[in-house]
Design a protein around this motif. Structure first.
Motif, PDB file in Angstrom:
ATOM      1  N   GLU A  65       0.732  -1.450  -0.071  1.00 41.88           N
ATOM      2  CA  GLU A  65       0.019   0.048   0.036  1.00 41.88           C
ATOM      3  C   GLU A  65       0.795   1.189  -0.003  1.00 41.88           C
ATOM      4  O   GLU A  65       0.424   2.376  -0.428  1.00 41.88           O
ATOM      5  N   LYS A  66       1.945   1.158   0.484  1.00 43.12           N
ATOM      6  CA  LYS A  66       3.137   2.333   0.647  1.00 43.12           C
ATOM      7  C   LYS A  66       3.589   2.493  -0.665  1.00 43.12           C
ATOM      8  O   LYS A  66       4.438   3.736  -0.861  1.00 43.12           O
ATOM      9  N   LEU A  67       3.762   1.764  -1.597  1.00 40.52           N
ATOM     10  CA  LEU A  67       4.650   1.831  -2.899  1.00 40.52           C
ATOM     11  C   LEU A  67       3.799   2.617  -3.813  1.00 40.52           C
ATOM     12  O   LEU A  67       2.793   2.751  -3.729  1.00 40.52           O
ATOM     13  N   ASP A  68       4.852   3.435  -4.500  1.00 37.90           N
ATOM     14  CA  ASP A  68       4.077   4.344  -5.557  1.00 37.90           C
ATOM     15  C   ASP A  68       4.153   3.507  -6.834  1.00 37.90           C
ATOM     16  O   ASP A  68       5.308   3.134  -7.424  1.00 37.90           O
ATOM     17  N   PRO A  69       2.967   3.265  -7.445  1.00 36.70           N
ATOM     18  CA  PRO A  69       2.955   2.511  -8.576  1.00 36.70           C
ATOM     19  C   PRO A  69       3.570   3.104  -9.860  1.00 36.70           C
ATOM     20  O   PRO A  69       3.833   2.554 -10.764  1.00 36.70           O
ATOM     21  N   GLY A  70       3.946   4.277  -9.712  1.00 32.81           N
ATOM     22  CA  GLY A  70       4.389   5.052 -10.789  1.00 32.81           C
ATOM     23  C   GLY A  70       5.956   4.999 -10.901  1.00 32.81           C
ATOM     24  O   GLY A  70       6.823   5.072 -11.885  1.00 32.81           O
ATOM     25  N   LYS A  71       6.612   4.091  -9.820  1.00 39.12           N
ATOM     26  CA  LYS A  71       7.916   4.074  -9.479  1.00 39.12           C
ATOM     27  C   LYS A  71       8.096   2.553  -9.497  1.00 39.12           C
ATOM     28  O   LYS A  71       9.313   2.058  -9.853  1.00 39.12           O
TER      29      LYS A  71
END
Length: 359
Positions: A65-71
């Motif tokens: 949930e904390k991960l940036d899907p753009g990265k």
């Protein structure tokens, strides 16, 4: 059922992992720090182990949930006795890579092409394998081979392996030497201590609007800790039944007697797994039992244990943590068995008193 009676917005002790209920105990915070460290390293393997119900899956979901899907493009794979022939197809499916009717060589090319395109787009690929202890040796080796994919000097895939304690034993086998060389960090997630157990119960209640109704006596919390041994899933199962019992009895306070009654019912229902044979402390020797409790507190704080062991130059941290994990599992089984023996003795004593009164 009891939520409205206590003015709660939802069910506080559900067994299904929900990141909104994540409680950052000392152990969980450290495990999360290892995972985040691994993300910064952007290579190799991170290994997280823990007992059944320790909160590993919730930890993983909280990280996702904390991960940036753009990265970061993340894939979460839950393994179930997967062999080498299936692991690559499951990895491909987790990343959304078409793999139907592809041979192994073509499948590897498809995975590599996906990883290269992901890196070219300025993103990173992360593979999280839950229940890693179910992987066969050949399947683990396939995962290790995927870590060889590189673009210039950059690794194309990073993997987190999350599993039960036996996975640490699997990794120590001679066949796993190449995988061990790729592991940049590992951590064993232990149980909560007494203070953390109390904070955990209050945290989950607060997440659904708890205002102190029902209140929990200090001795009741000790009973929850003794029964659950600090394992979050066991705490959830017991606390949910306690809340139900309080509702049915129209109680606004949870007492030690109420906890004892509920735990006795759960033991009769075999909710807690039966323990294996062990050498119990001798009757009438409270010092041995007190020593076990002190040891459990020590196991809850690995850093303190290392200090006590005189960790210094030349200290083998990996070996120490392996032995500590084994000791923790042994202690958990022993305390569980002791708890069951005490419960059986209390029931037998109660039966004897009842028989004496009828004579």
């Amino acid at each position: 059922m009891y939520e409205a009676y206590f003015g709660l917005r939802g069910k506080p002790f559900q067994l299904n992992p929900d990141p909104s209920f994540f409680y950052g105990s000392r152990g969980h915070r450290r495990a999360m720090a290892y995972l985040e460290y691994g993300l910064h390293q952007n290579e190799g393997f991170i290994v997280i182990t823990g007992e059944v119900g320790a909160g590993k899956t919730l930890l993983v979901r909280s990280l996702l949930e904390k991960l940036d899907p753009g990265k970061i493009v993340a894939a979460n794979l839950v393994s179930t006795q997967i062999d080498a022939d299936d692991i690559l197809r499951l990895v491909a499916a987790s990343f959304g890579i078409p793999s139907k009717h592809l041979s192994k060589s073509d499948l590897l090319l498809a995975i590599e092409a996906f990883l290269v395109s992901t890196t070219a787009a300025g993103k990173r690929a992360l593979l999280i394998v839950d229940e890693a202890q179910n992987l066969t040796q050949r399947a683990v080796e396939e995962l290790r081979m995927l870590s060889n994919f590189q673009l210039e000097d950059h690794a194309l895939l990073q993997s987190f392996l999350v599993g039960q304690p036996e996975f640490r034993t699997i990794m120590q086998s001679p066949e796993m030497v190449q995988l061990r060389q790729r592991v940049i960090a590992s951590y064993h997630l232990g149980p909560l201590d007494l203070a953390e157990t109390q904070a955990y119960v209050e945290h989950r209640l607060t997440c659904v609007g708890w205002k102190g109704n029902p209140a929990f006596d200090a001795e009741a919390t000790k009973g929850i800790f003794a029964f659950s041994q600090g394992i979050p899933r066991r705490i959830n199962a017991l606390a949910d039944r306690i809340m139900l019992a309080a509702f049915l009895g129209e109680h606004r306070r949870v007492s030690a007697e109420m906890v004892d009654q509920v735990t006795a019912e759960m033991r009769e229902e075999h909710v807690i797994p039966q323990s294996t044979t062990f050498n119990a402390p001798k009757a009438g020797n409270p010092g041995e039992l007190a020593g076990l409790v002190d040891l459990q507190r020590l196991l809850a704080d690995p850093e303190a244990a290392k200090a006590l062991a005189g960790a210094g130059q030349g200290f083998d941290a990996a070996r120490f943590e392996e032995r500590l994990a084994l000791l923790e599992r042994t202690l958990s089984t022993t305390l569980n068995a002791i708890s069951q023996l005490i419960g059986a003795a209390q029931q037998q004593a109660a039966g004897s008193d009842s028989g004496a009164q009828t004579k």
